[in-house]
Enzyme design. Structure first.
Site, PDB file in Angstrom:
ATOM      1  N   GLU A 115      -9.301   3.207   6.705  1.00 43.65           N
ATOM      2  CA  GLU A 115      -9.319   2.194   5.663  1.00 43.65           C
ATOM      3  C   GLU A 115      -9.115   0.823   6.299  1.00 43.65           C
ATOM      4  O   GLU A 115      -8.893   0.700   7.512  1.00 43.65           O
ATOM      5  CB  GLU A 115      -8.253   2.488   4.599  1.00 43.65           C
ATOM      6  CG  GLU A 115      -8.547   3.755   3.814  1.00 43.65           C
ATOM      7  CD  GLU A 115      -7.613   3.983   2.647  1.00 43.65           C
ATOM      8  OE1 GLU A 115      -6.660   3.199   2.470  1.00 43.65           O
ATOM      9  OE2 GLU A 115      -7.826   4.956   1.901  1.00 43.65           O
ATOM     10  N   HIS A 234      -6.397  -5.699  -5.295  1.00 44.96           N
ATOM     11  CA  HIS A 234      -7.352  -4.740  -4.733  1.00 44.96           C
ATOM     12  C   HIS A 234      -8.744  -5.315  -4.908  1.00 44.96           C
ATOM     13  O   HIS A 234      -9.120  -5.726  -6.008  1.00 44.96           O
ATOM     14  CB  HIS A 234      -7.250  -3.381  -5.416  1.00 44.96           C
ATOM     15  CG  HIS A 234      -7.867  -2.285  -4.609  1.00 44.96           C
ATOM     16  ND1 HIS A 234      -9.232  -2.193  -4.415  1.00 44.96           N
ATOM     17  CD2 HIS A 234      -7.327  -1.251  -3.926  1.00 44.96           C
ATOM     18  CE1 HIS A 234      -9.493  -1.152  -3.652  1.00 44.96           C
ATOM     19  NE2 HIS A 234      -8.354  -0.552  -3.340  1.00 44.96           N
ATOM     20  N   ARG A 280      -7.505  -6.534   3.130  1.00 41.63           N
ATOM     21  CA  ARG A 280      -7.741  -6.582   1.688  1.00 41.63           C
ATOM     22  C   ARG A 280      -7.772  -8.001   1.131  1.00 41.63           C
ATOM     23  O   ARG A 280      -8.569  -8.305   0.238  1.00 41.63           O
ATOM     24  CB  ARG A 280      -6.665  -5.769   0.957  1.00 41.63           C
ATOM     25  CG  ARG A 280      -6.929  -4.284   0.993  1.00 41.63           C
ATOM     26  CD  ARG A 280      -5.914  -3.534   0.159  1.00 41.63           C
ATOM     27  NE  ARG A 280      -6.291  -2.115   0.081  1.00 41.63           N
ATOM     28  CZ  ARG A 280      -5.556  -1.200  -0.527  1.00 41.63           C
ATOM     29  NH1 ARG A 280      -4.435  -1.539  -1.114  1.00 41.63           N
ATOM     30  NH2 ARG A 280      -5.960   0.060  -0.557  1.00 41.63           N
ATOM     31  N   HIS A 339      -2.841  -5.196  -7.826  1.00 42.07           N
ATOM     32  CA  HIS A 339      -2.776  -3.788  -7.423  1.00 42.07           C
ATOM     33  C   HIS A 339      -1.405  -3.382  -6.903  1.00 42.07           C
ATOM     34  O   HIS A 339      -0.887  -2.330  -7.269  1.00 42.07           O
ATOM     35  CB  HIS A 339      -3.828  -3.550  -6.343  1.00 42.07           C
ATOM     36  CG  HIS A 339      -3.919  -2.141  -5.844  1.00 42.07           C
ATOM     37  ND1 HIS A 339      -4.245  -1.085  -6.660  1.00 42.07           N
ATOM     38  CD2 HIS A 339      -3.726  -1.617  -4.603  1.00 42.07           C
ATOM     39  CE1 HIS A 339      -4.258   0.036  -5.963  1.00 42.07           C
ATOM     40  NE2 HIS A 339      -3.933  -0.259  -4.708  1.00 42.07           N
ATOM     41  N   ARG A 374      -0.099  -5.839   2.386  1.00 41.35           N
ATOM     42  CA  ARG A 374       0.149  -4.423   2.693  1.00 41.35           C
ATOM     43  C   ARG A 374      -1.048  -3.791   3.386  1.00 41.35           C
ATOM     44  O   ARG A 374      -2.195  -3.947   2.960  1.00 41.35           O
ATOM     45  CB  ARG A 374       0.439  -3.669   1.395  1.00 41.35           C
ATOM     46  CG  ARG A 374       0.644  -2.173   1.569  1.00 41.35           C
ATOM     47  CD  ARG A 374       0.920  -1.519   0.246  1.00 41.35           C
ATOM     48  NE  ARG A 374      -0.257  -1.548  -0.615  1.00 41.35           N
ATOM     49  CZ  ARG A 374      -0.948  -0.479  -0.982  1.00 41.35           C
ATOM     50  NH1 ARG A 374      -0.603   0.726  -0.540  1.00 41.35           N
ATOM     51  NH2 ARG A 374      -1.991  -0.587  -1.780  1.00 41.35           N
TER      52      ARG A 374
END
Length: 522
Positions: A115, A234, A280, A339, A374
């Site tokens: 990811e 997100h 992200r 998110h 994060r």
């Protein structure tokens, strides 16, 4: 207010951290405060990606920690990153033993996904996109079979009682629409594991009740809050008009799905060397820019997955089907949505808050692991690690193991519930003014609006908790005059020179900032 005293450890919440802590506290008696039936309404159950852990022989906890630090944009505590990643593999093995059906290869190895911002494929998943739900199901089965654990389903926490600088109790009420007069539960130890604050935003991937109440409750009791301004959006929530917005998991981009706009143009290649697998915050801002430009950003899985998306990612396929989208034949419209909250109740490496008698784990906490942004799939891992740490710390403070009778609660009428219109206005304000891109004017206006809403609707403790967390986020964002990680200031687009610093703020500090913002209005 009616008062009940118990020797049971009180756990506020019913997600992954709460369940795992309850199991690790056994056989000491525990009572869990769960607004919903177990497994419903917890962010953990909605987590699609999985749990990050260095399981590959070529990978290492050190690599995982380095990726965590790098993603956090200068504000991750390296000691915490080392602490959490070092034991990650053990938690995967423990969850496996508890019955979690992680995806495995024919040789029995764990299937690993890569990811965003990970240098290795290290996300352990279940049925492609059902990790959170499957892990929760396995833990719930264990909890149901553990006699020391009592679950008060349909109850929610409102306030913390503090006496002589120590948390001594939690006020709870019936969580149904009518609500009830509160009842004070007193206990020798209290663990907050009640989720983050994404639902404070109008566009969110969080369950409906996750609206910052636990963070706000602790802040109102005097707990120190850290990194409140760092809210992760997100990048690929499905833009289909649902509330909450369904999630198109990042694992799709890990499989090779691409981002395009309505003209069919890929836009991430020009933004970052890692394109769709950039951190992200970078991807979220790029998609946000396409939304603002009217270019209708979309996630295209057609070439890389085709019909296979329907079996490999069943949750995403289900979300698409109910919105009349065939992802094998057409791209999925996406937009950034609130998110995950990197900030929260400040805790030390023992999971202790700044007030004695209070422990925190999961998204409600701010441990220093996530920094300003994060790393994908570190959230469930952190919840597991600190749930165990908190359970061990609480056990050390309890003199001896005591049996405790089941709590028998009766609620009286007379409680207040948040006004739906006020909640709607608060959420719209957060999305419009404290969202993906921020500036002084918008943040000042947001603080003014929150103050007005609180003044008009302050009879509900639950709404006061929401407003407290919203105030802390907006005040923290106003004070941080730089752009860092998930916090983007259009009027301060560069990061401040030198190493990044974490923020710390009491609610009293945030309220003073809010009062100054209201003066500017007058």
């Amino acid at each position: 207010m009616k008062t009940l005293t118990t020797d049971r450890v009180i756990i506020v919440g019913a997600g992954l951290g709460a369940l795992y802590a309850a199991l690790k506290l056994a056989p000491h008696p525990v009572v869990m405060i769960s607004p919903e039936t177990l497994g419903e309404g917890a962010s953990s159950a909605w987590a699609q990606g999985g749990v990050a852990a260095a399981m590959d022989a070529a990978d290492s906890p050190e690599n995982h920690a380095n990726d965590t630090v790098n993603a956090g944009a200068g504000t991750v505590d390296p000691k915490v990153a080392d602490l959490v990643t070092r034991e990650a593999r053990d938690y995967i093995l423990d969850l496996t033993t508890m019955g979690t059906p992680f995806d495995r290869t024919e040789d029995g190895d764990y299937v690993l996904s890569r990811e965003a911002a990970h240098s290795f494929a290290r996300v352990v998943r279940v049925k492609g996109d059902q990790a959170g739900a499957q892990i929760m199901a396995a833990l719930i089965e264990q909890v149901r079979e553990t006699p020391s654990i009592q679950v008060l389903e349909g109850t929610m926490a409102l306030d913390l009682e503090v006496q002589d600088g120590r948390v001594t109790g939690v006020a709870i009420q019936d969580a149904s629409e009518g609500r009830s007069a509160p009842v004070m539960l007193r206990s020798p130890a209290i663990l907050l594991a009640g989720g983050g604050s994404g639902g404070l935003y109008a566009l969110t991937t969080n369950p409906p009740r996750i609206r910052g109440q636990v963070i706000g409750m602790a802040a109102r009791a005097g707990a120190l809050i850290a990194d409140a301004e760092f809210v992760q959006f997100h990048p690929t929530a499905m833009d289909v008009g649902e509330d909450p917005a369904p999630l198109a998991t990042e694992a799709l981009r890990g499989e090779g799905a691409i981002l395009i706009n309505k003209h069919g143009e890929r836009f991430m290649q020009a933004v970052h060397p890692d394109a769709e697998l950039a951190p992200r915050d970078v991807v979220a801002r790029a998609i946000y820019a396409e939304v603002k430009a009217g270019n209708r950003p979309m996630l295209d899985t057609r070439e890389v997955l085709g019909e296979a998306i329907k079996t490999q990612f069943p949750s995403v396929a289900e979300y698409c089907a109910r919105n009349d989208i065939d992802p094998a034949k057409e791209p999925i419209p996406v937009a950034p949505a609130a998110h995950y909250h990197m900030g929260g109740i400040a805790t030390d490496t023992k999971g202790c808050a700044s007030i004695d008698g209070l422990w925190v784990c999961g998204e409600a906490s701010s441990t220093g692991l996530h920094g300003a942004n994060r790393l994908a799939s570190n959230g469930l891992l952190e919840a597991l690690v600190y749930a165990r740490i908190c359970a061990e710390g609480i056990t050390e403070t309890l003199a001896t193991h005591k049996d405790a009778p089941l709590l028998k609660l009766t609620f009286d009428d007379g409680g207040a519930r948040p006004a739906p219109d006020a909640v709607k206005k608060l959420r719209e304000t957060m999305t419009q003014l404290v969202g993906v891109v921020r500036d002084r004017k918008g943040l000042t206006k947001a603080l003014q609006t929150i103050a007005a809403l609180e003044q008009a609707h302050g009879n509900s403790p639950s709404f006061l908790n929401m407003c407290a967390t919203a105030t802390l986020i907006a005040a923290g964002a106003l004070v941080r005059e730089e752009s860092r990680g998930a916090h983007e200031r259009s009027d301060f687009p560069a990061s401040a020179p030198g190493p990044g610093t974490r923020s710390e703020m009491y609610l009293s500090d945030a309220l003073a900032i809010r009062a100054q913002a209201c003066k500017e209005l007058s």
